[in-house]
Design a protein around this motif. Structure first.
Motif, PDB file in Angstrom:
ATOM      1  N   LYS A   1       0.829  -1.207   0.000  1.00  0.00           N
ATOM      2  CA  LYS A   1       0.000   0.000   0.000  1.00  0.00           C
ATOM      3  C   LYS A   1       0.858   1.249   0.000  1.00  0.00           C
ATOM      4  O   LYS A   1       0.590   2.212  -0.750  1.00  0.00           O
ATOM      5  CB  LYS A   1      -0.931   0.003   1.217  1.00  0.00           C
ATOM      6  CG  LYS A   1      -1.823   1.234   1.302  1.00  0.00           C
ATOM      7  CD  LYS A   1      -2.723   1.169   2.537  1.00  0.00           C
ATOM      8  CE  LYS A   1      -3.588   2.421   2.644  1.00  0.00           C
ATOM      9  NZ  LYS A   1      -4.445   2.377   3.868  1.00  0.00           N
ATOM     10  N   GLU A   2       1.896   1.261   0.819  1.00  0.00           N
ATOM     11  CA  GLU A   2       2.799   2.416   0.879  1.00  0.00           C
ATOM     12  C   GLU A   2       3.479   2.639  -0.477  1.00  0.00           C
ATOM     13  O   GLU A   2       3.557   3.767  -0.974  1.00  0.00           O
ATOM     14  CB  GLU A   2       3.849   2.183   1.965  1.00  0.00           C
ATOM     15  CG  GLU A   2       4.875   3.301   2.094  1.00  0.00           C
ATOM     16  CD  GLU A   2       5.919   3.007   3.154  1.00  0.00           C
ATOM     17  OE1 GLU A   2       7.047   3.538   3.036  1.00  0.00           O
ATOM     18  OE2 GLU A   2       5.618   2.251   4.110  1.00  0.00           O
ATOM     19  N   ARG A   3       3.950   1.564  -1.066  1.00  0.00           N
ATOM     20  CA  ARG A   3       4.633   1.683  -2.352  1.00  0.00           C
ATOM     21  C   ARG A   3       3.681   2.145  -3.447  1.00  0.00           C
ATOM     22  O   ARG A   3       4.031   2.973  -4.294  1.00  0.00           O
ATOM     23  CB  ARG A   3       5.280   0.349  -2.734  1.00  0.00           C
ATOM     24  CG  ARG A   3       6.389  -0.088  -1.772  1.00  0.00           C
ATOM     25  CD  ARG A   3       7.238  -1.187  -2.396  1.00  0.00           C
ATOM     26  NE  ARG A   3       6.454  -2.376  -2.725  1.00  0.00           N
ATOM     27  CZ  ARG A   3       6.259  -3.390  -1.883  1.00  0.00           C
ATOM     28  NH1 ARG A   3       6.769  -3.347  -0.658  1.00  0.00           N
ATOM     29  NH2 ARG A   3       5.561  -4.442  -2.266  1.00  0.00           N
ATOM     30  N   ARG A   4       2.464   1.601  -3.438  1.00  0.00           N
ATOM     31  CA  ARG A   4       1.490   1.985  -4.471  1.00  0.00           C
ATOM     32  C   ARG A   4       1.180   3.472  -4.416  1.00  0.00           C
ATOM     33  O   ARG A   4       1.049   4.133  -5.445  1.00  0.00           O
ATOM     34  CB  ARG A   4       0.198   1.172  -4.314  1.00  0.00           C
ATOM     35  CG  ARG A   4       0.262  -0.238  -4.862  1.00  0.00           C
ATOM     36  CD  ARG A   4      -1.143  -0.814  -5.048  1.00  0.00           C
ATOM     37  NE  ARG A   4      -1.918  -0.783  -3.821  1.00  0.00           N
ATOM     38  CZ  ARG A   4      -1.976  -1.796  -2.946  1.00  0.00           C
ATOM     39  NH1 ARG A   4      -1.275  -2.894  -3.171  1.00  0.00           N
ATOM     40  NH2 ARG A   4      -2.725  -1.702  -1.871  1.00  0.00           N
TER      41      ARG A   4
ATOM     42  N   PRO B   1      14.330  -5.407  -6.965  1.00  0.00           N
ATOM     43  CA  PRO B   1      13.459  -6.387  -6.313  1.00  0.00           C
ATOM     44  C   PRO B   1      14.248  -7.335  -5.430  1.00  0.00           C
ATOM     45  O   PRO B   1      15.471  -7.455  -5.543  1.00  0.00           O
ATOM     46  CB  PRO B   1      12.841  -7.129  -7.502  1.00  0.00           C
ATOM     47  CG  PRO B   1      13.880  -7.026  -8.583  1.00  0.00           C
ATOM     48  CD  PRO B   1      14.537  -5.693  -8.392  1.00  0.00           C
ATOM     49  N   ASP B   2      13.547  -8.010  -4.553  1.00  0.00           N
ATOM     50  CA  ASP B   2      14.129  -9.107  -3.778  1.00  0.00           C
ATOM     51  C   ASP B   2      14.264 -10.296  -4.723  1.00  0.00           C
ATOM     52  O   ASP B   2      13.272 -10.911  -5.109  1.00  0.00           O
ATOM     53  CB  ASP B   2      13.218  -9.443  -2.598  1.00  0.00           C
ATOM     54  CG  ASP B   2      13.689 -10.662  -1.817  1.00  0.00           C
ATOM     55  OD1 ASP B   2      14.799 -11.159  -2.092  1.00  0.00           O
ATOM     56  OD2 ASP B   2      12.937 -11.126  -0.938  1.00  0.00           O
ATOM     57  N   ILE B   3      15.494 -10.609  -5.113  1.00  0.00           N
ATOM     58  CA  ILE B   3      15.687 -11.621  -6.155  1.00  0.00           C
ATOM     59  C   ILE B   3      15.281 -13.020  -5.695  1.00  0.00           C
ATOM     60  O   ILE B   3      15.111 -13.922  -6.522  1.00  0.00           O
ATOM     61  CB  ILE B   3      17.139 -11.647  -6.658  1.00  0.00           C
ATOM     62  CG1 ILE B   3      18.101 -12.023  -5.526  1.00  0.00           C
ATOM     63  CG2 ILE B   3      17.527 -10.317  -7.274  1.00  0.00           C
ATOM     64  CD1 ILE B   3      19.505 -12.290  -6.004  1.00  0.00           C
ATOM     65  N   ALA B   4      15.126 -13.220  -4.389  1.00  0.00           N
ATOM     66  CA  ALA B   4      14.696 -14.523  -3.880  1.00  0.00           C
ATOM     67  C   ALA B   4      13.172 -14.648  -3.835  1.00  0.00           C
ATOM     68  O   ALA B   4      12.651 -15.699  -3.479  1.00  0.00           O
ATOM     69  CB  ALA B   4      15.272 -14.768  -2.495  1.00  0.00           C
ATOM     70  N   SER B   5      12.464 -13.580  -4.197  1.00  0.00           N
ATOM     71  CA  SER B   5      11.012 -13.573  -4.096  1.00  0.00           C
ATOM     72  C   SER B   5      10.367 -13.344  -5.462  1.00  0.00           C
ATOM     73  O   SER B   5      10.397 -12.224  -5.983  1.00  0.00           O
ATOM     74  CB  SER B   5      10.560 -12.463  -3.129  1.00  0.00           C
ATOM     75  OG  SER B   5       9.172 -12.257  -3.219  1.00  0.00           O
ATOM     76  N   PRO B   6       9.786 -14.375  -6.068  1.00  0.00           N
ATOM     77  CA  PRO B   6       9.071 -14.174  -7.334  1.00  0.00           C
ATOM     78  C   PRO B   6       7.980 -13.121  -7.211  1.00  0.00           C
ATOM     79  O   PRO B   6       7.713 -12.378  -8.176  1.00  0.00           O
ATOM     80  CB  PRO B   6       8.478 -15.564  -7.622  1.00  0.00           C
ATOM     81  CG  PRO B   6       9.371 -16.510  -6.892  1.00  0.00           C
ATOM     82  CD  PRO B   6       9.808 -15.787  -5.649  1.00  0.00           C
TER      83      PRO B   6
ATOM     84  N   ILE C   1       9.637  -9.678  -7.561  1.00  0.00           N
ATOM     85  CA  ILE C   1      10.039  -9.439  -8.946  1.00  0.00           C
ATOM     86  C   ILE C   1       8.819  -9.144  -9.814  1.00  0.00           C
ATOM     87  O   ILE C   1       8.814  -8.205 -10.618  1.00  0.00           O
ATOM     88  CB  ILE C   1      10.817 -10.652  -9.491  1.00  0.00           C
ATOM     89  CG1 ILE C   1      12.116 -10.834  -8.698  1.00  0.00           C
ATOM     90  CG2 ILE C   1      11.105 -10.488 -10.970  1.00  0.00           C
ATOM     91  CD1 ILE C   1      12.855 -12.130  -9.008  1.00  0.00           C
ATOM     92  N   ALA C   2       7.759  -9.938  -9.640  1.00  0.00           N
ATOM     93  CA  ALA C   2       6.550  -9.731 -10.432  1.00  0.00           C
ATOM     94  C   ALA C   2       5.922  -8.374 -10.144  1.00  0.00           C
ATOM     95  O   ALA C   2       5.510  -7.652 -11.058  1.00  0.00           O
ATOM     96  CB  ALA C   2       5.548 -10.847 -10.155  1.00  0.00           C
ATOM     97  N   ALA C   3       5.858  -8.006  -8.857  1.00  0.00           N
ATOM     98  CA  ALA C   3       5.236  -6.734  -8.502  1.00  0.00           C
ATOM     99  C   ALA C   3       5.981  -5.560  -9.103  1.00  0.00           C
ATOM    100  O   ALA C   3       5.365  -4.613  -9.621  1.00  0.00           O
ATOM    101  CB  ALA C   3       5.177  -6.605  -6.977  1.00  0.00           C
ATOM    102  N   MET C   4       7.300  -5.591  -9.057  1.00  0.00           N
ATOM    103  CA  MET C   4       8.069  -4.458  -9.561  1.00  0.00           C
ATOM    104  C   MET C   4       8.080  -4.389 -11.079  1.00  0.00           C
ATOM    105  O   MET C   4       8.073  -3.301 -11.651  1.00  0.00           O
ATOM    106  CB  MET C   4       9.489  -4.497  -9.009  1.00  0.00           C
ATOM    107  CG  MET C   4       9.573  -4.048  -7.562  1.00  0.00           C
ATOM    108  SD  MET C   4      11.263  -3.694  -7.040  1.00  0.00           S
ATOM    109  CE  MET C   4      10.940  -2.831  -5.486  1.00  0.00           C
TER     110      MET C   4
ATOM    111  N   THR D   1       9.744   2.647 -15.324  1.00  0.00           N
ATOM    112  CA  THR D   1      10.401   1.784 -14.333  1.00  0.00           C
ATOM    113  C   THR D   1      11.752   1.312 -14.854  1.00  0.00           C
ATOM    114  O   THR D   1      11.854   0.818 -15.975  1.00  0.00           O
ATOM    115  CB  THR D   1       9.522   0.556 -14.031  1.00  0.00           C
ATOM    116  OG1 THR D   1       8.232   0.989 -13.607  1.00  0.00           O
ATOM    117  CG2 THR D   1      10.156  -0.311 -12.954  1.00  0.00           C
ATOM    118  N   THR D   2      12.774   1.462 -14.027  1.00  0.00           N
ATOM    119  CA  THR D   2      14.083   0.902 -14.346  1.00  0.00           C
ATOM    120  C   THR D   2      14.533   0.053 -13.163  1.00  0.00           C
ATOM    121  O   THR D   2      14.575   0.529 -12.031  1.00  0.00           O
ATOM    122  CB  THR D   2      15.111   2.006 -14.674  1.00  0.00           C
ATOM    123  OG1 THR D   2      16.389   1.405 -14.881  1.00  0.00           O
ATOM    124  CG2 THR D   2      15.207   3.062 -13.587  1.00  0.00           C
TER     125      THR D   2
END
Length: 580
Positions: free
Chosen positions: A225-228, A245-250, A253-256, A270-271
């Motif tokens: 929510k904060e990021r959005r 992104p947290d590379i250990a978390s799909p 990665i998907a959200a970003m 987005t970069t």
């Protein structure tokens, strides 16, 4: 018509990707006054540069630096300028010095970016600003060498408004007032001309100091929510989100990646960090390019950041950020006291844990965790220099590579220096990324990791590879396109007034001798930083390659020698988004 400077007879690249040509350039004030196929009248011109056989190109742009501290004490930023970088970006990886106070800044930058904490504190203690507008004013009062653009760091503003302790606790959320204040700070920064905001979700960037030591960066504790709500502001203003992104978390990665898409709302520029050919994950590179193309085909505006050279790192003992990505390494770096750290490194229970994590075969990682691919370059024990830790283990009766490494660290500490290449080791993959429109070239980390790596000349090394391929009859992309990728393409995407070299454009340019685009670009070198008590840092030294650097029409560097004006008189300026 008279000129302040004439650059005659050079192969001219305008930064748009258009064909290059033999031209003569006349500079007047801070602008390019003439680009002529015919020689210019030199009458009354005090500075004539004979550039026959050389190239004149727009000054290059470094989109990912951590000069936020160094710019306050040594605003010439000469290590980048000497290699033709005339515009740098501050505020990467959620870190900036706009709002945070001195001690918290030391905790944010000290361990994550390997900048000595005390020097961070001393630099930020001198701050005269409280807002983004005042920060810009303070920068413009400095004798800037290069031009500066900036992003607001999410961890910076989160720390300033919540306090470092609360900002790094999993169960703590910003109050409604704190959330509103963060959004207000972002709006104010965008009003001041910042290109956007940087965020970070990578979980091995850890804090220094005592308040929150070894916790991850404050932005990693922000919920969706904060990021959005912050991203919504960037969408509305068409500004940039730089994130990791947290590379250990799909899910991360998907959200970003998917956040770039509009879907009944404005798209988000987005970069993401980063397009790297990791030895630890050799197949990842085949996903990144197609993913960027898919997102952009669906209406997004997405780019990966990429360092276009091999990612070679050096370390003094165990002091290297890659050890933060697994528990045993982070546990060692948590201990600032050398006696306590050595006691831990000797402990057999700890070593079993380290060996287990080292030998683990599965999971996302950045470091390849192969001590047979880690060469010792300095050590009081001359017998081990030139060997890998794995070979040292074999020489010592078949020791596990981890034990060989830890034994040497305990015995010699930071006098043990070694190197390895983590990523970007396959030339064919570097060539693929060179031509990929979903990839931005940059990610030098200039100003950080002072004892670990030096990519200040990454742009020259990129041009060297493109030029060498062209000479060999196997072109990757044209030289014109290569220059465009390092200059005008980046300036256009970030919306800043840089990266072009036509009549009327600002005179930020470099003169390159292509005969010296050679192996000297890869050589190891060190030099001291006076502002950091003469700490010796890794640098690049290929002084014959760059004949001249001009910023704002002023000659600032050439043939390895800084002009007296550099760092004494302001040649660069703060570049506001949308200011082209």
């Amino acid at each position: 018509m008279t000129y302040d400077t004439i650059i005659k007879g050079a192969r001219w690249f305008d930064g748009t990707g258009a064909p290059s040509a033999l031209r003569h350039l006349g500079l007047r004030g801070d602008r390019v006054a003439a680009v002529s196929a015919e020689p210019l009248d030199e009458t009354g011109c005090p500075h004539v540069v004979d550039a026959a056989g050389k190239w004149v190109v727009p000054g290059m742009i470094d989109i990912h630096t951590h000069y936020d501290v160094e710019v306050l004490q040594a605003p010439a930023l000469a290590e980048s300028v000497r290699h033709g970088i005339t515009t740098i970006m501050l505020g990467s990886c959620s870190l900036s010095t706009v709002h945070v106070e001195a001690t918290d800044a030391g905790d944010l930058f000290g361990r994550v970016e390997a900048i000595p904490r005390q020097h961070v504190i001393e630099a930020v203690e001198q701050k005269t600003w409280r807002t983004a507008h005042e920060y810009v004013e303070a920068l413009e009062e400095l004798p800037l060498g290069p031009n500066v653009a900036a992003m607001l760091g999410h961890s910076d503003v989160r720390t300033a408004l919540m306090g470092l302790d609360r900002a790094t606790r999993k169960r703590v959320r910003p109050t409604a007032a704190e959330q509103a204040a963060m959004e207000g700070a972002l709006c104010e920064a965008l009003d001041a001309g910042f290109v956007g905001m940087s965020a970070q979700q990578l979980l091995f960037d850890r804090l220094d100091g005592d308040v929150a030591r070894s916790r991850t960066l404050p932005s990693t504790y922000a919920r969706a929510k904060e990021r959005r709500r912050l991203n919504r502001i960037l969408r509305q203003r068409d500004r940039v989100l730089q994130a990791g992104p947290d590379i250990a978390s799909p899910r991360s990665i998907a959200a970003m990646t998917l956040s770039t898409l509009g879907l009944f709302r404005p798209r988000l520029k987005t970069t993401l960090l980063s397009a790297a050919d990791l030895k630890a994950n050799p197949y990842l590179v085949y996903i990144m390019g197609p993913l960027a193309r898919l997102l952009n085909a669906l209406g997004g505006d997405f780019r990966w950041q990429h360092l276009p050279v091999p990612f070679e790192v050096y370390a003094d003992g165990i002091d290297l950020v890659i050890f933060e990505e697994f528990g045993a390494g982070a546990a060692a770096l948590h201990l600032a006291d050398q006696v306590e750290r050595n006691a831990l490194l000797r402990d057999e229970t700890y070593r079993r844990r380290f060996r287990k994590e080292y030998d683990a075969k599965f999971g996302m990682r950045v470091w390849h965790r192969d001590f047979f691919d880690a060469e010792i370059v300095e050590c009081p024990d001359a017998a081990v220099i030139g060997k890998t830790f794995g070979q040292v283990g074999l020489d010592r009766g078949g020791l596990h590579p981890v034990d060989a490494f830890l034994d040497l660290v305990v015995e010699y500490g930071t006098k043990l220096r070694w190197r390895t290449t983590i990523s970007n080791h396959r030339p064919e993959i570097l060539d693929r990324y060179s031509a990929d429109p979903g990839v931005q070239l940059g990610f030098s980390d200039a100003g950080a990791h002072l004892r670990n790596m030096a990519f200040y000349n990454f742009g020259l090394r990129f041009l060297h590879r493109i030029h060498r391929a062209e000479q060999a009859g196997r072109p990757i992309i044209s030289l014109e396109r290569a220059v465009h990728r390092m200059t005008g393409e980046l300036a256009d995407w970030y919306g800043i007034d840089a990266g072009r070299l036509r009549e009327g454009d600002r005179a930020d340019l470099i003169v390159i001798d292509p005969e010296h685009l050679d192996a000297s670009l890869d050589a190891y070198a060190e030099d001291v930083i006076p502002a950091y008590d003469n700490l010796s840092r890794m640098v690049n030294r290929n002084d014959a390659t760059v004949s001249a650097v001009f910023i704002g029409g002023e000659f600032v560097f050439g043939d390895g020698v800084a002009a007296p004006v550099l760092g004494k008189h302001r040649t660069g300026r703060f570049l506001r988004a949308g200011g082209r």
